[in-house]
Motif scaffolding. Structure first.
Motif, PDB file in Angstrom:
ATOM      1  N   LYS A   5       0.690  -0.850  -0.340  1.00  0.00           N
ATOM      2  CA  LYS A   5      -0.107   0.166   0.014  1.00  0.00           C
ATOM      3  C   LYS A   5       0.769   0.871  -0.022  1.00  0.00           C
ATOM      4  N   GLY A   6      -0.007   2.484  -0.386  1.00  0.00           N
ATOM      5  CA  GLY A   6       0.631   3.367  -0.157  1.00  0.00           C
ATOM      6  C   GLY A   6      -0.655   4.323  -0.640  1.00  0.00           C
ATOM      7  N   LYS A   7       0.743   5.546  -0.799  1.00  0.00           N
ATOM      8  CA  LYS A   7      -0.830   6.933  -0.611  1.00  0.00           C
ATOM      9  C   LYS A   7      -0.170   8.509  -0.146  1.00  0.00           C
ATOM     10  N   CYS A   8      -0.918   9.566  -0.648  1.00  0.00           N
ATOM     11  CA  CYS A   8      -0.160  10.497  -0.291  1.00  0.00           C
ATOM     12  C   CYS A   8      -0.141  11.147   0.506  1.00  0.00           C
ATOM     13  N   LEU A   9       0.487  12.297   0.520  1.00  0.00           N
ATOM     14  CA  LEU A   9       0.563  12.763   2.563  1.00  0.00           C
ATOM     15  C   LEU A   9      -0.317  13.172   3.661  1.00  0.00           C
ATOM     16  N   CYS A  10      -2.036  13.160   2.699  1.00  0.00           N
ATOM     17  CA  CYS A  10      -2.857  13.741   4.098  1.00  0.00           C
ATOM     18  C   CYS A  10      -3.688  12.373   3.802  1.00  0.00           C
ATOM     19  N   GLY A  11      -3.367  11.203   2.715  1.00  0.00           N
ATOM     20  CA  GLY A  11      -4.186  10.242   2.719  1.00  0.00           C
ATOM     21  C   GLY A  11      -5.935   9.597   1.471  1.00  0.00           C
ATOM     22  N   TYR A  12      -5.671  11.345   0.942  1.00  0.00           N
ATOM     23  CA  TYR A  12      -6.926  11.102  -0.131  1.00  0.00           C
ATOM     24  C   TYR A  12      -6.577  10.402  -0.755  1.00  0.00           C
ATOM     25  N   ILE A  13      -5.585  10.213  -1.336  1.00  0.00           N
ATOM     26  CA  ILE A  13      -5.411   9.114  -2.805  1.00  0.00           C
ATOM     27  C   ILE A  13      -4.642   7.695  -1.719  1.00  0.00           C
ATOM     28  N   VAL A  14      -5.024   7.206  -2.007  1.00  0.00           N
ATOM     29  CA  VAL A  14      -4.994   5.396  -1.903  1.00  0.00           C
ATOM     30  C   VAL A  14      -5.013   4.609  -1.990  1.00  0.00           C
ATOM     31  N   PHE A  15      -3.381   3.947  -2.702  1.00  0.00           N
ATOM     32  CA  PHE A  15      -3.147   2.506  -3.532  1.00  0.00           C
ATOM     33  C   PHE A  15      -1.853   1.862  -3.370  1.00  0.00           C
ATOM     34  N   GLU A  16      -2.491   0.594  -3.722  1.00  0.00           N
ATOM     35  CA  GLU A  16      -2.020  -0.652  -4.094  1.00  0.00           C
ATOM     36  C   GLU A  16      -0.413  -1.055  -5.302  1.00  0.00           C
ATOM     37  N   VAL A  17       0.411  -1.574  -5.339  1.00  0.00           N
ATOM     38  CA  VAL A  17       0.856  -1.545  -6.195  1.00  0.00           C
ATOM     39  C   VAL A  17       1.689  -3.503  -6.039  1.00  0.00           C
ATOM     40  N   GLN A  18       1.717  -3.759  -6.760  1.00  0.00           N
ATOM     41  CA  GLN A  18       2.778  -5.373  -7.042  1.00  0.00           C
ATOM     42  C   GLN A  18       3.942  -5.458  -6.090  1.00  0.00           C
ATOM     43  N   ALA A  19       4.354  -6.073  -5.167  1.00  0.00           N
ATOM     44  CA  ALA A  19       5.322  -5.830  -4.210  1.00  0.00           C
ATOM     45  C   ALA A  19       6.903  -5.756  -5.432  1.00  0.00           C
ATOM     46  N   SER A  20       6.784  -7.108  -6.372  1.00  0.00           N
ATOM     47  CA  SER A  20       7.486  -7.320  -7.355  1.00  0.00           C
ATOM     48  C   SER A  20       7.203  -6.132  -7.795  1.00  0.00           C
ATOM     49  N   ARG A  70       8.023  10.270 -25.677  1.00  0.00           N
ATOM     50  CA  ARG A  70       6.703   9.835 -24.888  1.00  0.00           C
ATOM     51  C   ARG A  70       5.904  10.745 -23.594  1.00  0.00           C
ATOM     52  N   GLU A  71       4.496  10.187 -24.238  1.00  0.00           N
ATOM     53  CA  GLU A  71       3.807  10.655 -22.974  1.00  0.00           C
ATOM     54  C   GLU A  71       3.693  10.144 -21.691  1.00  0.00           C
ATOM     55  N   ASN A  72       3.997  11.392 -20.781  1.00  0.00           N
ATOM     56  CA  ASN A  72       4.217  11.058 -19.543  1.00  0.00           C
ATOM     57  C   ASN A  72       2.517  11.673 -18.512  1.00  0.00           C
ATOM     58  N   THR A  73       1.959  11.025 -17.983  1.00  0.00           N
ATOM     59  CA  THR A  73       0.810  11.677 -16.840  1.00  0.00           C
ATOM     60  C   THR A  73       0.943  11.727 -15.382  1.00  0.00           C
ATOM     61  N   ARG A  74       1.108  12.771 -14.919  1.00  0.00           N
ATOM     62  CA  ARG A  74       1.748  13.181 -13.372  1.00  0.00           C
ATOM     63  C   ARG A  74       0.346  12.644 -12.565  1.00  0.00           C
ATOM     64  N   LYS A  75       0.458  12.109 -11.706  1.00  0.00           N
ATOM     65  CA  LYS A  75      -0.876  11.974 -10.678  1.00  0.00           C
ATOM     66  C   LYS A  75      -0.595  12.248  -9.649  1.00  0.00           C
ATOM     67  N   PHE A  76      -1.367  13.038  -9.375  1.00  0.00           N
ATOM     68  CA  PHE A  76      -1.391  14.070  -7.657  1.00  0.00           C
ATOM     69  C   PHE A  76      -2.301  14.458  -6.974  1.00  0.00           C
ATOM     70  N   CYS A  77      -2.366  14.252  -5.506  1.00  0.00           N
ATOM     71  CA  CYS A  77      -3.187  14.419  -4.760  1.00  0.00           C
ATOM     72  C   CYS A  77      -3.636  15.673  -5.377  1.00  0.00           C
ATOM     73  N   PRO A  78      -5.405  16.061  -5.055  1.00  0.00           N
ATOM     74  CA  PRO A  78      -5.510  17.412  -5.594  1.00  0.00           C
ATOM     75  C   PRO A  78      -6.214  17.934  -3.949  1.00  0.00           C
ATOM     76  N   CYS A  80      -3.375  17.779  -1.022  1.00  0.00           N
ATOM     77  CA  CYS A  80      -2.185  18.102  -0.274  1.00  0.00           C
ATOM     78  C   CYS A  80      -1.187  18.202  -2.066  1.00  0.00           C
ATOM     79  N   GLY A  81      -1.384  18.126  -3.017  1.00  0.00           N
ATOM     80  CA  GLY A  81      -0.542  18.224  -4.403  1.00  0.00           C
ATOM     81  C   GLY A  81       0.363  16.972  -4.429  1.00  0.00           C
ATOM     82  N   SER A  82       0.816  16.164  -3.425  1.00  0.00           N
ATOM     83  CA  SER A  82       2.102  14.869  -2.572  1.00  0.00           C
ATOM     84  C   SER A  82       1.926  14.544  -4.812  1.00  0.00           C
ATOM     85  N   ARG A  83       2.787  13.921  -5.392  1.00  0.00           N
ATOM     86  CA  ARG A  83       2.490  13.315  -6.689  1.00  0.00           C
ATOM     87  C   ARG A  83       2.767  11.695  -6.290  1.00  0.00           C
TER      88      ARG A  83
END
Length: 144
Positions: A5-20, A70-78, A80-83
């Protein structure tokens, strides 16, 4: 598949990533320096289709064209602004902020990338594999 699991600074965005991940790198390119506010960005690469799952609110986006074209779309918390991650659809790759993972000990970079763009005062770990300029670290991950 084991997930982290991961999250932004304020916790508004929470996500999971593969462990490998596909890779764990310190990227010293100028773009990553500006985005991170530091000498490098800690990138945790996973498949965009299968390696990343958003568990909460929709992040905001900012699209750029990288030096590679290449296109690179940055995702960030609306809020707290954390990428939290960047999406590179041409490679089916999500470049997740390694330091946004809740288990900070899981992010262990093995590669220094774009070291030619590192500030002159920056100390680069010489025990890690280093690339001065852009190399292909990830190819199309659509099979993952």
């Amino acid at each position: 598949m084991a997930m982290k699991k991961g999250k932004c600074l304020c916790g508004y965005i929470v996500f999971e990533v593969q462990a490998s991940p596909i890779y764990m790198i310190n990227c010293f390119c100028r773009d990553c320096q500006i985005v991170s506010g530091s000498q490098f960005y800690g990138a945790y690469g996973v498949s965009l289709n299968t390696g990343l799952k958003n568990l909460s609110n929709e992040p905001s986006s900012y699209r750029v064209i990288s030096d590679s074209g290449r296109e690179n779309t940055r995702k960030f918390c609306p809020k707290c602004g954390s990428r939290v991650w960047a999406e590179i659809p041409d490679l089916n790759l999500a470049s997740v902020s390694g330091f946004a993972l809740e288990d900070r000990d899981h992010f262990k970079p093995t590669i220094n990338y774009h070291t030619k763009q590192a500030p002159k005062w920056c100390l680069i770990d010489k025990k890690m594999t280093s690339y001065e300029e852009q190399e292909v670290l990830a190819t199309d991950q659509s099979d993952y």
